[in-house]
Design a protein around this motif. Structure first.
Motif, mmCIF file in Angstrom:
data_model
loop_
_atom_site.group_PDB
_atom_site.id
_atom_site.type_symbol
_atom_site.label_atom_id
_atom_site.label_comp_id
_atom_site.label_asym_id
_atom_site.label_seq_id
_atom_site.Cartn_x
_atom_site.Cartn_y
_atom_site.Cartn_z
ATOM 1 N N GLU A 72 -10.099 49.522 -24.368
ATOM 2 C CA GLU A 72 -11.386 49.066 -23.849
ATOM 3 C C GLU A 72 -11.306 47.596 -23.424
ATOM 4 O O GLU A 72 -11.904 47.202 -22.421
ATOM 5 C CB GLU A 72 -12.478 49.257 -24.900
ATOM 6 N N LEU A 73 -10.556 46.786 -24.176
ATOM 7 C CA LEU A 73 -10.388 45.385 -23.802
ATOM 8 C C LEU A 73 -9.658 45.271 -22.463
ATOM 9 O O LEU A 73 -9.978 44.408 -21.648
ATOM 10 C CB LEU A 73 -9.610 44.636 -24.888
ATOM 11 N N ALA A 74 -8.694 46.168 -22.226
ATOM 12 C CA ALA A 74 -7.933 46.166 -20.968
ATOM 13 C C ALA A 74 -8.789 46.571 -19.777
ATOM 14 O O ALA A 74 -8.389 46.382 -18.627
ATOM 15 C CB ALA A 74 -6.731 47.091 -21.085
ATOM 16 N N LYS A 75 -9.970 47.127 -20.044
ATOM 17 C CA LYS A 75 -10.906 47.439 -18.965
ATOM 18 C C LYS A 75 -11.853 46.277 -18.684
ATOM 19 O O LYS A 75 -12.612 46.304 -17.714
ATOM 20 C CB LYS A 75 -11.714 48.692 -19.308
ATOM 21 N N LYS A 76 -11.796 45.253 -19.557
ATOM 22 C CA LYS A 76 -12.654 44.080 -19.398
ATOM 23 C C LYS A 76 -11.884 42.858 -18.921
ATOM 24 O O LYS A 76 -12.386 42.066 -18.126
ATOM 25 C CB LYS A 76 -13.346 43.745 -20.732
ATOM 26 N N ILE A 77 -10.655 42.694 -19.448
ATOM 27 C CA ILE A 77 -9.857 41.506 -19.149
ATOM 28 C C ILE A 77 -8.470 41.925 -18.691
ATOM 29 O O ILE A 77 -7.818 42.760 -19.333
ATOM 30 C CB ILE A 77 -9.709 40.602 -20.394
ATOM 31 N N SER A 78 -8.014 41.361 -17.584
ATOM 32 C CA SER A 78 -6.629 41.542 -17.143
ATOM 33 C C SER A 78 -5.959 40.174 -17.110
ATOM 34 O O SER A 78 -6.617 39.147 -16.907
ATOM 35 C CB SER A 78 -6.576 42.211 -15.771
ATOM 36 N N ILE A 79 -4.646 40.158 -17.306
ATOM 37 C CA ILE A 79 -3.919 38.895 -17.321
ATOM 38 C C ILE A 79 -2.604 39.051 -16.572
ATOM 39 O O ILE A 79 -1.944 40.099 -16.658
ATOM 40 C CB ILE A 79 -3.664 38.397 -18.762
ATOM 41 N N LEU A 80 -2.244 38.011 -15.832
ATOM 42 C CA LEU A 80 -0.951 37.945 -15.163
ATOM 43 C C LEU A 80 -0.239 36.702 -15.689
ATOM 44 O O LEU A 80 -0.676 35.584 -15.472
ATOM 45 C CB LEU A 80 -1.131 37.854 -13.642
ATOM 46 N N LYS A 81 0.854 36.944 -16.424
ATOM 47 C CA LYS A 81 1.609 35.853 -17.025
ATOM 48 C C LYS A 81 2.604 35.262 -16.019
ATOM 49 O O LYS A 81 2.875 35.837 -14.974
ATOM 50 C CB LYS A 81 2.352 36.349 -18.265
ATOM 51 N N GLN A 82 3.185 34.107 -16.399
ATOM 52 C CA GLN A 82 4.166 33.456 -15.536
ATOM 53 C C GLN A 82 5.379 34.343 -15.315
ATOM 54 O O GLN A 82 5.858 34.487 -14.193
ATOM 55 C CB GLN A 82 4.644 32.146 -16.174
ATOM 56 N N SER A 83 5.910 34.892 -16.399
ATOM 57 C CA SER A 83 7.142 35.686 -16.315
ATOM 58 C C SER A 83 6.773 37.131 -16.030
ATOM 59 O O SER A 83 6.447 37.893 -16.933
ATOM 60 C CB SER A 83 7.922 35.589 -17.634
ATOM 61 N N ASN A 84 6.809 37.501 -14.755
ATOM 62 C CA ASN A 84 6.443 38.867 -14.385
ATOM 63 C C ASN A 84 7.602 39.586 -13.700
ATOM 64 O O ASN A 84 7.402 40.401 -12.808
ATOM 65 C CB ASN A 84 5.195 38.871 -13.490
ATOM 66 N N HIS A 85 8.824 39.250 -14.134
ATOM 67 C CA HIS A 85 10.007 39.902 -13.562
ATOM 68 C C HIS A 85 10.253 41.229 -14.275
ATOM 69 O O HIS A 85 10.225 41.309 -15.501
ATOM 70 C CB HIS A 85 11.231 38.997 -13.690
ATOM 71 N N LEU A 86 10.489 42.263 -13.487
ATOM 72 C CA LEU A 86 10.726 43.600 -14.034
ATOM 73 C C LEU A 86 12.172 43.998 -13.813
ATOM 74 O O LEU A 86 12.771 43.668 -12.789
ATOM 75 C CB LEU A 86 9.795 44.612 -13.358
ATOM 76 N N ASN A 87 12.722 44.724 -14.776
ATOM 77 C CA ASN A 87 14.122 45.144 -14.686
ATOM 78 C C ASN A 87 14.282 46.516 -14.042
ATOM 79 O O ASN A 87 15.390 47.026 -13.962
ATOM 80 C CB ASN A 87 14.747 45.164 -16.091
ATOM 81 N N ILE A 88 13.179 47.118 -13.623
ATOM 82 C CA ILE A 88 13.262 48.405 -12.941
ATOM 83 C C ILE A 88 12.853 48.222 -11.486
ATOM 84 O O ILE A 88 12.075 47.335 -11.156
ATOM 85 C CB ILE A 88 12.371 49.455 -13.624
ATOM 86 N N ARG A 89 13.409 49.061 -10.621
ATOM 87 C CA ARG A 89 13.160 48.925 -9.179
ATOM 88 C C ARG A 89 11.892 49.697 -8.825
ATOM 89 O O ARG A 89 11.827 50.921 -8.983
ATOM 90 C CB ARG A 89 14.355 49.442 -8.379
ATOM 91 N N LEU A 90 10.886 48.967 -8.358
ATOM 92 C CA LEU A 90 9.589 49.561 -8.047
ATOM 93 C C LEU A 90 9.168 49.180 -6.643
ATOM 94 O O LEU A 90 9.482 48.095 -6.156
ATOM 95 C CB LEU A 90 8.525 49.044 -9.016
ATOM 96 N N THR A 91 8.401 50.066 -6.017
ATOM 97 C CA THR A 91 7.732 49.700 -4.774
ATOM 98 C C THR A 91 6.424 48.985 -5.124
ATOM 99 O O THR A 91 5.969 49.007 -6.274
ATOM 100 C CB THR A 91 7.402 50.944 -3.935
ATOM 101 N N ILE A 92 5.816 48.378 -4.114
ATOM 102 C CA ILE A 92 4.511 47.741 -4.323
ATOM 103 C C ILE A 92 3.513 48.761 -4.861
ATOM 104 O O ILE A 92 2.779 48.492 -5.823
ATOM 105 C CB ILE A 92 3.991 47.134 -3.004
ATOM 106 N N LYS A 93 3.499 49.946 -4.278
ATOM 107 C CA LYS A 93 2.524 50.960 -4.691
ATOM 108 C C LYS A 93 2.761 51.389 -6.134
ATOM 109 O O LYS A 93 1.810 51.591 -6.905
ATOM 110 C CB LYS A 93 2.573 52.164 -3.753
ATOM 111 N N ASP A 94 4.037 51.519 -6.527
ATOM 112 C CA ASP A 94 4.353 51.853 -7.922
ATOM 113 C C ASP A 94 3.807 50.789 -8.863
ATOM 114 O O ASP A 94 3.203 51.097 -9.898
ATOM 115 C CB ASP A 94 5.870 51.946 -8.120
ATOM 116 N N LEU A 95 4.056 49.519 -8.506
ATOM 117 C CA LEU A 95 3.615 48.407 -9.357
ATOM 118 C C LEU A 95 2.091 48.392 -9.504
ATOM 119 O O LEU A 95 1.564 48.277 -10.618
ATOM 120 C CB LEU A 95 4.083 47.077 -8.763
ATOM 121 N N VAL A 96 1.405 48.526 -8.386
ATOM 122 C CA VAL A 96 -0.059 48.444 -8.413
ATOM 123 C C VAL A 96 -0.646 49.589 -9.227
ATOM 124 O O VAL A 96 -1.670 49.423 -9.901
ATOM 125 C CB VAL A 96 -0.618 48.418 -6.972
ATOM 126 N N SER A 97 0.016 50.727 -9.234
ATOM 127 C CA SER A 97 -0.484 51.874 -10.011
ATOM 128 C C SER A 97 -0.493 51.580 -11.514
ATOM 129 O O SER A 97 -1.279 52.175 -12.261
ATOM 130 C CB SER A 97 0.351 53.126 -9.723
#
Length: 251
Positions: A72-97
């Motif tokens: 429920e908290l994740a439906k109220k507050i979202s956060i984007l941290k400095q370190s947002n590097h992912l080790n898996i290969r994703l498309t933009i659409k995959d990430l946004v999902s």
């Protein structure tokens, strides 16, 4: 409103955030400024409950975050941290999902897909939505992560130094998008910024931190003051007016 009451965080013998109280107004951009180690990112992480506070209380719309279900908290507050590097290969659409996970639990509905498509379109990424993240420029990549946060559809968006490693063009582009999110979608944005001139030109209010404490907060025009900034950064920072905005000349 987000209300922070006497919140502290201690690592070993060091108090990183020291008895901080703060009200964050809805429908505004609030910028957190201050030197490295001032406690800005730690405060942001405690508000989102990414890290545990050692004292005090934080309320979101009157509910203490410690009493909130994580989903429920994740439906109220979202956060984007400095370190947002992912080790898996994703498309933009995959990430946004991923932004829809609090709602879909990984099983996307028609409504989820509409939110994803809307977020991608809003961030002007539709024509490259199937590109992989490692094929993107820094500005495109950051817009993709913001689209993910936007798809989460929270009233409150917390951003930790989103302009890091971006050039002037893409930094300005991101800040203009954030301004639109507030004015067009009534989002509330709390952002940690190192460049005080971006805070001056794009935010409604500024909170200045030093040594884990809030030294001053207020409307942007009041905070962009030579005396205030000199106290925060311990250097002389003259202010000049440019097209009605206060510009800090710290070079």
């Amino acid at each position: 409103m987000i209300r922070v009451q006497k919140v502290s965080k201690i690592y070993g013998s060091k108090t990183v955030v020291d008895n901080v109280s703060l009200d964050i107004e809805r429908g505004k951009i609030t910028s957190l400024i201050g030197a490295n180690g001032a406690g800005k990112s730690t405060l942001l992480s405690m508000i989102s409950r990414l890290i545990k506070k050692d004292g005090g209380k934080i309320f979101v719309e009157g509910v203490e975050i410690g009493e909130c279900d994580s989903n429920e908290l994740a439906k109220k507050i979202s956060i984007l941290k400095q370190s947002n590097h992912l080790n898996i290969r994703l498309t933009i659409k995959d990430l946004v999902s991923f932004g829809r996970f609090p709602y879909s639990k990984g099983r996307l509905t028609k409504e989820d897909r509409e939110y994803i498509d809307d977020a991608i379109a809003y961030m002007e990424l539709k024509d490259i939505e199937n590109k992989y993240l490692d094929q993107l420029s820094g500005g495109q990549r950051q817009r993709a992560f913001i689209a993910m946060v936007l798809a989460q559809n929270t009233d409150y968006i917390l951003l930790d130094e989103p302009l890091n490693n971006l050039d002037m063009k893409h930094s300005a582009q991101i800040m203009k998008v954030l301004r639109r999110l507030v004015e067009e979608l009534d989002k509330t944005i709390v952002i940690v910024l190192h460049d005080i001139n971006f805070a001056s030109f794009y935010s409604d209010s500024i909170v200045a931190m030093k040594d884990g404490k809030i030294v001053k907060e207020g409307h942007t025009e009041d905070m962009m003051d030579s005396g205030v900034l000199e106290h925060v950064y311990e250097m002389k920072i003259p202010i000049r007016m440019i097209n009605g905005n206060r510009l800090a000349v710290y070079f």
